[in-house]
Design a protein around this motif. Structure first.
Motif, PDB file in Angstrom:
ATOM      1  N   LYS A   1       1.381  -3.206 -14.527  1.00  0.00           N
ATOM      2  CA  LYS A   1       0.986  -2.285 -14.089  1.00  0.00           C
ATOM      3  C   LYS A   1       1.482  -1.945 -13.116  1.00  0.00           C
ATOM      4  N   THR A   2       1.892  -0.353 -11.761  1.00  0.00           N
ATOM      5  CA  THR A   2       2.294  -0.514 -11.174  1.00  0.00           C
ATOM      6  C   THR A   2       1.775  -0.586  -9.392  1.00  0.00           C
ATOM      7  N   PRO A   3       2.304  -1.134  -8.483  1.00  0.00           N
ATOM      8  CA  PRO A   3       1.357  -2.194  -7.254  1.00  0.00           C
ATOM      9  C   PRO A   3       1.182  -1.376  -6.788  1.00  0.00           C
ATOM     10  N   ILE A   4       0.388  -0.224  -6.542  1.00  0.00           N
ATOM     11  CA  ILE A   4       0.102   0.882  -5.955  1.00  0.00           C
ATOM     12  C   ILE A   4      -0.302   0.004  -4.892  1.00  0.00           C
ATOM     13  N   ALA A   5      -0.979  -0.988  -4.284  1.00  0.00           N
ATOM     14  CA  ALA A   5      -0.592  -1.508  -2.653  1.00  0.00           C
ATOM     15  C   ALA A   5       0.542  -1.658  -2.294  1.00  0.00           C
ATOM     16  N   GLN A   6       1.287  -2.344  -2.701  1.00  0.00           N
ATOM     17  CA  GLN A   6       1.889  -2.865  -2.007  1.00  0.00           C
ATOM     18  C   GLN A   6       3.360  -1.473  -1.812  1.00  0.00           C
ATOM     19  N   ILE A   7       3.221  -0.376  -2.469  1.00  0.00           N
ATOM     20  CA  ILE A   7       4.176   0.655  -2.359  1.00  0.00           C
ATOM     21  C   ILE A   7       3.081   1.426  -1.216  1.00  0.00           C
ATOM     22  N   GLY A   8       1.896   1.476  -1.401  1.00  0.00           N
ATOM     23  CA  GLY A   8       1.597   2.070  -0.459  1.00  0.00           C
ATOM     24  C   GLY A   8       1.699   1.895   1.026  1.00  0.00           C
ATOM     25  N   LEU A   9       1.901   0.461   1.617  1.00  0.00           N
ATOM     26  CA  LEU A   9       1.843  -0.804   2.678  1.00  0.00           C
ATOM     27  C   LEU A   9       2.948  -0.438   3.183  1.00  0.00           C
ATOM     28  N   LEU A  10       3.862   0.049   1.818  1.00  0.00           N
ATOM     29  CA  LEU A  10       5.913  -0.376   2.804  1.00  0.00           C
ATOM     30  C   LEU A  10       5.914   1.388   2.568  1.00  0.00           C
ATOM     31  N   LEU A  11       4.812   2.076   1.890  1.00  0.00           N
ATOM     32  CA  LEU A  11       5.177   3.785   2.280  1.00  0.00           C
ATOM     33  C   LEU A  11       4.691   4.285   4.481  1.00  0.00           C
ATOM     34  N   ALA A  12       3.566   3.202   4.257  1.00  0.00           N
ATOM     35  CA  ALA A  12       2.985   3.429   5.271  1.00  0.00           C
ATOM     36  C   ALA A  12       3.847   3.027   6.487  1.00  0.00           C
TER      37      ALA A  12
END
Length: 475
Positions: A211-222
């Protein structure tokens, strides 16, 4: 032609010229072309940004022209690894080249700065993916001895772009002409999208189903957006708060990454006991150090009386040093490659610290005997990172399983972008805190140059420490 002559005409197995043999040339042109779009566009934008503000306004949004581009580029590189099942790397290349073209056209037609920002974000998505694809395809199109050579070629492209980009941007820096700076590379992007299915191999998708790691991607972009915003804010307290928030976001991302079954990074990338994590740490730290060169033109002009155009070409010595060192060390293997990584990190840290002396000099009459040591320091900054970077890239690809190589490849430009964003923000905090703005002038610039390059050498020590632990890792 005799057999001896034929043998002599074929480059040895570790020569960079093998990238241009008939069996490799099509892929080399395509992958190098993707990196070229990213590199040249970055430097063109740095040149024409003031012209855009003069023409359509939007000074308050000026910093976001770069911030959104970097954040979108990170997202683009992540997409290469996290793309939906069934979309091959070749298809991603076509999509990325077309997305870059669309973003360029949006920016070119922009009636206002917010629309330019949209175009830059779309551009970033495309170029971020193209940069990551350069690393993702390496293992499919070249034999292992050529992996560092491909990385060396990419470094050379960035070195050339430091001259081509500003020069090309200079042609379009007056009046409304900046719009053509966005359009000029669109035909190249379209050509690459057309040729990709014909020149790049169709490769097997060997990733694990996740599954796509949405939480990690969001935190990295933030984190990238916050630290990029920090680089554009003049208030030191606000800068520090945003940097602290971005550090917390990265730390939270790493904590989730360690515990989650759906990972953004390859296995072991968040555990310092694993070699792959220390490779990424060295890459990140070396990039943090390198971006302190953003202040070099200002100090050359303010403290050394160097003309703006000349200061721009002098700072290109950093990229030239990277390119020269990459070619010099590209054929090294085994222990010599490991030594190149460690020595390179040491050279980068020492050269950066030397600028605290040579660049921080009151030389308003532009005496060359004072400028020359500073110029050597700039060259050696780039030389240090270039000496070991290709070997770090090759090490990344060797340390992970086949089903995680796409993740590992995508993480290379991600680490570079993250290091660049944090480095720029740290440099801004240090320079402003040391007096660049208050008291400003010669005294402020002297203090800022001294403390900036003294403190920005410290992440280089982290890179040295990380590199020294890599001996014995598969390389």
């Amino acid at each position: 032609m005799s057999n001896i002559d034929q043998t002599a005409a074929i480059p040895n197995a570790s020569s960079i010229s093998r990238l241009f043999l008939p069996e490799h040339l099509p892929a080399t042109l395509m992958l190098a072309g993707g990196v070229t779009l990213y590199a040249v566009e970055s430097y063109i934008m740095a040149t024409i940004a003031p012209s855009i503000v003069r023409d359509i306004g939007g000074l308050a949004l000026f910093s976001w022209v770069t911030s959104l581009f970097v954040a979108a580029a990170v997202l683009g590189s992540i997409f290469v690894a996290m793309r939906p099942r069934g979309i091959g790397l070749r298809s991603v290349y076509v999509i990325a080249a077309l997305v870059f073209g669309v973003g360029s056209l949006i920016a070119a037609a922009a009636p206002s700065m917010p629309v330019v920002l949209i175009g830059r974000a779309v551009q970033g998505l495309g170029t971020g993916a193209l940069a990551a694809l350069g690393y993702a395809f390496i293992r499919f199109v070249y034999p292992e001895p050529l992996w560092p050579k491909a990385s060396t070629l990419y470094a050379a492209i960035w070195g050339v772009a430091t001259v081509i980009g500003p020069t090309l941007g200079g042609f379009f820096s007056s009046g409304h002409a900046w719009r053509y700076a966005f359009i000029v590379l669109v035909p190249l992007g379209l050509l690459m999208a057309f040729l990709a299915p014909r020149l790049l191999p169709e490769v097997e998708d060997d990733r694990e189903q996740e599954k796509t790691p949405i939480a990690q991607i969001g935190l990295l972009l933030a984190a990238v957006l916050m630290v990029s915003a920090a680089g554009a804010i003049e208030t030191t307290g606000a800068k520090a708060a945003l940097i602290a928030a971005s550090v917390i976001a990265v730390a939270t991302m790493l904590l989730i990454e360690r515990k989650s079954p759906n990972r953004l990074l390859p296995s072991g990338a968040v555990s310092l006991s694993k070699p792959i994590s220390r490779v990424y740490l060295a890459m990140f730290a070396m990039t943090v150090v390198l971006v302190s060169d953003v202040f070099i033109p200002y100090f050359l002009q303010t403290l050394h009386g160097v003309a703006p155009l000349a200061s721009g070409y002098l700072v290109a010595l950093v990229a030239l040093g990277w390119t020269f060192a990459a070619f010099l060390s590209g054929s090294l293997t085994g222990r010599r490659a490991y030594a190149a990584i460690v020595i390179g990190a040491l050279i980068e840290a020492a050269a950066t610290a030397s600028l605290a002396i040579f660049l921080a000099s009151d030389n308003s009459e532009a005496h060359m005997l004072v400028i020359l040591p500073a110029a050597i320091g700039m060259f050696m900054m780039g030389f240090g990172i270039g000496l070991g970077w290709a070997h770090l890239v090759a090490m990344v690809l060797k340390l992970v399983a086949d089903n995680e190589k796409d993740k590992a490849s995508a993480a290379i430009p991600t680490m570079s972008s993250l290091g660049g964003a944090f480095g720029a923000a740290f440099a801004g905090v240090i320079a402003n805190g040391a007096g660049l703005v208050d008291p400003g002038g010669i005294a402020g610039a002297l203090s800022a140059a001294h403390w900036l390059y003294l403190l920005m050498a410290l992440p280089g020590i982290v890179a040295v420490a990380a590199a020294m632990t890599l001996r014995g890792s598969r390389n």
